[in-house]
Scaffold this motif. Structure first.
Motif, PDB file in Angstrom:
ATOM      1  N   THR A 197      23.668 -15.017 -33.267  1.00 48.69           N
ATOM      2  CA  THR A 197      22.511 -15.135 -32.375  1.00 48.69           C
ATOM      3  C   THR A 197      21.253 -15.551 -33.127  1.00 48.69           C
ATOM      4  O   THR A 197      20.395 -16.234 -32.567  1.00 48.69           O
ATOM      5  CB  THR A 197      22.274 -13.825 -31.614  1.00 48.69           C
ATOM      6  OG1 THR A 197      22.122 -12.749 -32.543  1.00 48.69           O
ATOM      7  CG2 THR A 197      23.446 -13.526 -30.686  1.00 48.69           C
ATOM      8  N   SER A 230      19.643 -18.978 -32.038  1.00 50.16           N
ATOM      9  CA  SER A 230      18.304 -18.897 -31.439  1.00 50.16           C
ATOM     10  C   SER A 230      17.335 -19.852 -32.116  1.00 50.16           C
ATOM     11  O   SER A 230      16.523 -20.516 -31.452  1.00 50.16           O
ATOM     12  CB  SER A 230      17.759 -17.474 -31.543  1.00 50.16           C
ATOM     13  OG  SER A 230      18.511 -16.574 -30.787  1.00 50.16           O
ATOM     14  N   ARG A 253      15.512 -23.054 -30.369  1.00 52.33           N
ATOM     15  CA  ARG A 253      14.056 -23.200 -30.381  1.00 52.33           C
ATOM     16  C   ARG A 253      13.650 -24.581 -30.871  1.00 52.33           C
ATOM     17  O   ARG A 253      12.791 -25.244 -30.263  1.00 52.33           O
ATOM     18  CB  ARG A 253      13.419 -22.124 -31.260  1.00 52.33           C
ATOM     19  CG  ARG A 253      11.895 -22.219 -31.328  1.00 52.33           C
ATOM     20  CD  ARG A 253      11.311 -21.266 -32.346  1.00 52.33           C
ATOM     21  NE  ARG A 253      11.713 -21.578 -33.708  1.00 52.33           N
ATOM     22  CZ  ARG A 253      11.170 -22.539 -34.459  1.00 52.33           C
ATOM     23  NH1 ARG A 253      10.196 -23.302 -33.969  1.00 52.33           N
ATOM     24  NH2 ARG A 253      11.586 -22.751 -35.685  1.00 52.33           N
ATOM     25  N   TRP A 301      24.575 -14.614 -22.747  1.00 54.15           N
ATOM     26  CA  TRP A 301      23.522 -14.738 -23.758  1.00 54.15           C
ATOM     27  C   TRP A 301      23.054 -16.186 -23.876  1.00 54.15           C
ATOM     28  O   TRP A 301      21.828 -16.450 -23.907  1.00 54.15           O
ATOM     29  CB  TRP A 301      24.013 -14.218 -25.106  1.00 54.15           C
ATOM     30  CG  TRP A 301      22.922 -14.164 -26.133  1.00 54.15           C
ATOM     31  CD1 TRP A 301      22.039 -13.144 -26.344  1.00 54.15           C
ATOM     32  CD2 TRP A 301      22.577 -15.209 -27.069  1.00 54.15           C
ATOM     33  NE1 TRP A 301      21.167 -13.474 -27.359  1.00 54.15           N
ATOM     34  CE2 TRP A 301      21.472 -14.726 -27.823  1.00 54.15           C
ATOM     35  CE3 TRP A 301      23.095 -16.460 -27.351  1.00 54.15           C
ATOM     36  CZ2 TRP A 301      20.883 -15.480 -28.831  1.00 54.15           C
ATOM     37  CZ3 TRP A 301      22.496 -17.225 -28.346  1.00 54.15           C
ATOM     38  CH2 TRP A 301      21.406 -16.729 -29.083  1.00 54.15           C
ATOM     39  N   GLN A 335      19.293 -17.887 -23.030  1.00 53.77           N
ATOM     40  CA  GLN A 335      18.495 -18.660 -23.998  1.00 53.77           C
ATOM     41  C   GLN A 335      18.150 -20.052 -23.493  1.00 53.77           C
ATOM     42  O   GLN A 335      17.446 -20.802 -24.164  1.00 53.77           O
ATOM     43  CB  GLN A 335      19.254 -18.791 -25.330  1.00 53.77           C
ATOM     44  CG  GLN A 335      19.738 -17.490 -25.933  1.00 53.77           C
ATOM     45  CD  GLN A 335      18.669 -16.434 -26.002  1.00 53.77           C
ATOM     46  OE1 GLN A 335      17.602 -16.672 -26.570  1.00 53.77           O
ATOM     47  NE2 GLN A 335      18.937 -15.265 -25.432  1.00 53.77           N
TER      48      GLN A 335
END
Length: 220
Positions: free
Chosen positions: A105, A109, A113, A148, A152
């Motif tokens: 994760t 992540s 981003r 998840w 995101q």
């Protein structure tokens, strides 16, 4: 209309695939190891062709074949390659990151981003596909991973619905379970064993509008 995503190794067959009906190209190198990041020149050429033909380019971001668990040095390479692909005008990026056999994760992540945020280091926004690293997760981890990734803002999960090499027909029930869990929050993109001959049937059986493969259109 069924969107056919053609998995292309460099630019050798990409123009012919687009001419044959591919609406989107997943661009990579080294398909023998499942695909790695293509070169700067290949990405630039693919984007130029896509702009001429009104198609999309999803660029693989993967520093090597083998496992989907990445060292800090490899993670840095992925960040740099993602920013490079984004700067060249790709539609989106494709990656998958695991740690100790589970979803990584932290790195995922960070890469999301960089793809999604309009920042000085990576201007604009591009889509994200989490690739078939998903299929190596334990079954009990896959449905939570869908949740998840959807949270995101990831746009797609590319999945065969089972182990590599298994017939796609054997995996339809599992793919339906993924689609049900996704509930419209994220696209489940089936791939692996889907060809120009069975694409319509697989899409109809699953109720999906997008399919993926190296033979998803008939290229002579």
């Amino acid at each position: 209309m069924l969107t056919r995503e053609f998995c292309a190794e460099n630019m050798e067959f990409a123009p012919a695939a687009v001419a044959a009906g591919a609406a989107r190209i997943e661009l990579c190198d080294n398909l023998a190891v499942g695909g790695t990041t293509p070169s700067y020149g290949v990405i630039r050429a693919a984007v130029a062709h896509a702009r001429e033909t009104g198609t999309d380019v999803m660029c693989m971001v993967r520093p090597r074949g083998g496992s989907f668990e990445h060292t800090p040095a490899e993670a840095a390479m992925m960040r740099d390659d993602l920013i490079m692909a984004k700067s060249l005008g790709v539609t989106g990026v494709v990656f998958g990151c695991l740690r100790d056999g589970r979803l990584d994760t932290e790195l995922t992540s960070e890469l999301i981003r960089l793809a999604h945020e309009d920042t000085p280091e990576a201007p604009g926004r591009v889509a994200v596909t989490f690739h078939m690293a998903f299929d190596t997760l334990a079954p009990e981890d896959q449905l939570p991973a869908i949740d998840w990734l959807a949270e995101q803002g990831v746009e797609r999960i590319l999945t065969h619905g089972g182990a590599a090499g298994t017939p796609i027909a054997d995996n339809l029930d599992r793919l339906r379970a993924y689609i049900e869990r996704a509930a419209g929050r994220i696209i489940i993109l089936p791939g692996g064993g889907i060809t120009w001959e069975n694409a319509e049937d697989v899409a109809a059986a699953l109720g999906v509008a997008e399919v993926h493969g190296t033979k998803i259109v008939k290229v002579s």
